[in-house]
Design a protein around this motif. Sequence first.
Motif, PDB file in Angstrom:
ATOM      1  N   HIS A  60      35.216  35.894  38.139  1.00  0.00           N
ATOM      2  CA  HIS A  60      36.578  35.531  37.877  1.00  0.00           C
ATOM      3  C   HIS A  60      37.558  36.475  38.750  1.00  0.00           C
ATOM      4  CE1 HIS A  60      39.941  33.803  36.384  1.00  0.00           C
ATOM      5  NE2 HIS A  60      40.511  34.876  35.845  1.00  0.00           N
ATOM      6  N   TRP A  61      37.247  37.888  38.272  1.00  0.00           N
ATOM      7  CA  TRP A  61      38.087  38.915  38.849  1.00  0.00           C
ATOM      8  C   TRP A  61      37.727  39.543  40.320  1.00  0.00           C
ATOM      9  CZ3 TRP A  61      42.194  39.275  36.203  1.00  0.00           C
ATOM     10  CH2 TRP A  61      42.407  39.024  34.980  1.00  0.00           C
ATOM     11  N   GLY A  62      36.490  38.794  40.911  1.00  0.00           N
ATOM     12  CA  GLY A  62      36.192  39.417  42.173  1.00  0.00           C
ATOM     13  C   GLY A  62      35.566  40.476  42.186  1.00  0.00           C
ATOM     14  N   LEU A  63      34.982  41.063  41.080  1.00  0.00           N
ATOM     15  CA  LEU A  63      34.406  42.399  40.951  1.00  0.00           C
ATOM     16  C   LEU A  63      33.019  42.327  41.802  1.00  0.00           C
ATOM     17  CD1 LEU A  63      35.413  43.344  37.362  1.00  0.00           C
ATOM     18  CD2 LEU A  63      36.534  43.938  39.543  1.00  0.00           C
ATOM     19  N   ASP A  64      32.462  41.205  41.931  1.00  0.00           N
ATOM     20  CA  ASP A  64      31.062  41.300  42.618  1.00  0.00           C
ATOM     21  C   ASP A  64      31.320  41.322  43.889  1.00  0.00           C
ATOM     22  OD1 ASP A  64      32.579  38.857  42.877  1.00  0.00           O
ATOM     23  OD2 ASP A  64      30.847  37.635  42.996  1.00  0.00           O
ATOM     24  N   LYS A  65      32.363  41.407  44.669  1.00  0.00           N
ATOM     25  CA  LYS A  65      32.781  41.704  46.184  1.00  0.00           C
ATOM     26  C   LYS A  65      32.856  43.290  46.570  1.00  0.00           C
ATOM     27  CE  LYS A  65      35.010  37.114  46.690  1.00  0.00           C
ATOM     28  NZ  LYS A  65      34.816  36.582  45.545  1.00  0.00           N
ATOM     29  N   THR A  66      32.909  43.420  47.843  1.00  0.00           N
ATOM     30  CA  THR A  66      32.806  44.843  48.287  1.00  0.00           C
ATOM     31  C   THR A  66      34.387  45.103  48.227  1.00  0.00           C
ATOM     32  OG1 THR A  66      33.270  44.402  50.565  1.00  0.00           O
ATOM     33  CG2 THR A  66      30.980  44.395  49.524  1.00  0.00           C
ATOM     34  N   PRO A  67      34.555  46.556  48.045  1.00  0.00           N
ATOM     35  CA  PRO A  67      35.975  47.034  48.010  1.00  0.00           C
ATOM     36  C   PRO A  67      36.928  46.517  49.010  1.00  0.00           C
ATOM     37  CG  PRO A  67      34.692  48.735  47.347  1.00  0.00           C
ATOM     38  CD  PRO A  67      33.760  47.716  47.762  1.00  0.00           C
ATOM     39  N   VAL A  68      36.179  46.285  50.357  1.00  0.00           N
ATOM     40  CA  VAL A  68      37.035  45.983  51.452  1.00  0.00           C
ATOM     41  C   VAL A  68      37.564  44.496  51.269  1.00  0.00           C
ATOM     42  CG1 VAL A  68      36.943  45.654  54.058  1.00  0.00           C
ATOM     43  CG2 VAL A  68      35.880  47.630  53.105  1.00  0.00           C
ATOM     44  N   PRO A 291      45.084  44.834  38.550  1.00  0.00           N
ATOM     45  CA  PRO A 291      45.925  44.077  39.096  1.00  0.00           C
ATOM     46  C   PRO A 291      47.376  44.678  38.848  1.00  0.00           C
ATOM     47  CG  PRO A 291      44.539  42.556  38.404  1.00  0.00           C
ATOM     48  CD  PRO A 291      44.177  44.009  37.922  1.00  0.00           C
ATOM     49  N   LEU A 292      47.562  44.828  37.751  1.00  0.00           N
ATOM     50  CA  LEU A 292      48.840  45.527  37.154  1.00  0.00           C
ATOM     51  C   LEU A 292      49.125  46.870  37.760  1.00  0.00           C
ATOM     52  CD1 LEU A 292      51.490  45.068  35.436  1.00  0.00           C
ATOM     53  CD2 LEU A 292      50.062  46.015  33.494  1.00  0.00           C
ATOM     54  N   LEU A 293      48.298  47.798  37.599  1.00  0.00           N
ATOM     55  CA  LEU A 293      48.329  49.200  38.363  1.00  0.00           C
ATOM     56  C   LEU A 293      48.696  48.963  39.745  1.00  0.00           C
ATOM     57  CD1 LEU A 293      45.354  51.326  36.911  1.00  0.00           C
ATOM     58  CD2 LEU A 293      47.799  51.738  36.625  1.00  0.00           C
ATOM     59  N   LEU A 294      48.043  47.982  40.648  1.00  0.00           N
ATOM     60  CA  LEU A 294      48.491  48.072  41.897  1.00  0.00           C
ATOM     61  C   LEU A 294      49.872  47.315  42.272  1.00  0.00           C
ATOM     62  CD1 LEU A 294      44.993  46.467  43.451  1.00  0.00           C
ATOM     63  CD2 LEU A 294      45.807  48.837  44.048  1.00  0.00           C
ATOM     64  N   ALA A 295      50.060  46.591  41.594  1.00  0.00           N
ATOM     65  CA  ALA A 295      51.655  45.950  41.548  1.00  0.00           C
ATOM     66  C   ALA A 295      52.593  47.026  41.136  1.00  0.00           C
ATOM     67  CB  ALA A 295      51.580  44.666  40.657  1.00  0.00           C
ATOM     68  N   LEU A 296      52.303  47.745  40.241  1.00  0.00           N
ATOM     69  CA  LEU A 296      53.357  48.657  39.736  1.00  0.00           C
ATOM     70  C   LEU A 296      53.399  49.911  40.750  1.00  0.00           C
ATOM     71  CD1 LEU A 296      52.452  49.130  35.897  1.00  0.00           C
ATOM     72  CD2 LEU A 296      54.645  48.403  36.897  1.00  0.00           C
ATOM     73  N   ALA A 297      52.203  50.276  41.442  1.00  0.00           N
ATOM     74  CA  ALA A 297      52.339  51.117  42.283  1.00  0.00           C
ATOM     75  C   ALA A 297      52.997  50.770  43.526  1.00  0.00           C
ATOM     76  CB  ALA A 297      50.804  51.748  42.798  1.00  0.00           C
ATOM     77  N   VAL A 298      52.881  49.436  43.897  1.00  0.00           N
ATOM     78  CA  VAL A 298      53.695  49.036  45.160  1.00  0.00           C
ATOM     79  C   VAL A 298      55.156  48.922  44.613  1.00  0.00           C
ATOM     80  CG1 VAL A 298      54.133  46.868  46.623  1.00  0.00           C
ATOM     81  CG2 VAL A 298      51.774  47.543  46.037  1.00  0.00           C
ATOM     82  N   CYS A 299      55.484  48.495  43.401  1.00  0.00           N
ATOM     83  CA  CYS A 299      56.938  48.423  43.158  1.00  0.00           C
ATOM     84  C   CYS A 299      57.506  49.729  43.112  1.00  0.00           C
ATOM     85  CB  CYS A 299      56.992  47.496  41.771  1.00  0.00           C
ATOM     86  SG  CYS A 299      56.541  45.906  41.997  1.00  0.00           S
ATOM     87  N   SER A 300      56.936  50.702  42.524  1.00  0.00           N
ATOM     88  CA  SER A 300      57.386  51.928  42.419  1.00  0.00           C
ATOM     89  C   SER A 300      57.622  52.431  43.611  1.00  0.00           C
ATOM     90  CB  SER A 300      56.546  52.735  41.438  1.00  0.00           C
ATOM     91  OG  SER A 300      55.241  53.026  42.013  1.00  0.00           O
ATOM     92  N   ALA A 301      56.841  52.400  44.593  1.00  0.00           N
ATOM     93  CA  ALA A 301      56.852  52.753  46.038  1.00  0.00           C
ATOM     94  C   ALA A 301      57.975  52.134  46.822  1.00  0.00           C
ATOM     95  CB  ALA A 301      55.631  52.912  46.853  1.00  0.00           C
TER      96      ALA A 301
END
Length: 331
Positions: A60-68, A291-301
């Motif tokens: 569901h979270w897509g954690l079975d896929k590669t990082p790329v 997901p929240l960390l990435l969104a916060l990083a983008v918003c803060s940047a």
Amino acid sequence: MYKRVIRYAGRQSLRSLSLLLAVCVVSFMLIVSSPIDPVEAYLGPDKNVSEAQRQSIVEHWGLDKTPVERFCIWFDNLLHGDLGESITYRQPVARVIGERFVASLWLMMTAWVFSGVLGFLLGVLAGVYEDSWFDKILKAFCLILASAPAFWIGILLLSVFAVQLQWFPLGMSVPLGKLAAEVTFGDRIKHLILPAFTLGITGISNIAMHTREKMIAIRQSEYMLFAKARGETGWQAVWRHGLRNVALPAITIQFASFSELFGGSLLAEQVFSYPGLGNATVSAATKGDVPLLLALAVCSAAFVFTGNMIANLLYGVLDPRIREGEVSNHG
């Protein structure tokens, strides 16, 4: 002239977008490399799930896929306005950020205006009364503020004004136990004062010392000496010729302090349990909420780059040499 300004603004925008893309890539790499397991954080203390259920969560979270692959999926969703779902708060990330952005914006803007206005006034007075007792006290005060961490100042203010004197509440943005409809504007202001003062006072030293140096230089300039020779008093000359020349560079410096403002808000919100973006960032980091960390990083940047871009544009408008230098380098 207007075409040069537009070209200059366009280059600054492209530069900010390229830096924002770099932030997305680096943030994703760092978060994916974190030792915190998002599945364990999602399940929390209730780990009585079967292996099939755990695998379903991973898929569901897509954690079975590669990082790329995960980055490409996340970035494509980001371009379509989908920030994902928060593991910590169990709701869409856009809603989490939207609810907390207003609180953080009130806090940061109040602190930003407070530090800018007070720092500018103190810097002007110190520059006018150079080497006076006021000037010496201000310099010592600014050195102390520049070296004091925001969380230490916050704890000190909390101990004195909230615990001992009980003038202000201990924390939060609204009184505990009150419904949202019952919270008044006065309640919000009362809860905002200490966090905003903590965040704002740490930014006074930079603007005050810069304004002081500029005012001293202006007072020693030829046109100020000529104004005094025409019969203008010291404060008349400062009012007519000094403040305008000091205010505009001070504004650009203040806009450039957006990065420090956002970083300081993380500490201030933690000390006062203020429910803003800083508090959400710490919660997301401790629970591996990707997901929240990435969104916060983008918003803060984006927030920081916006402030820096405004500062660069103001510098370009106020000093044509910077704008023309940019044009000649790219022309």
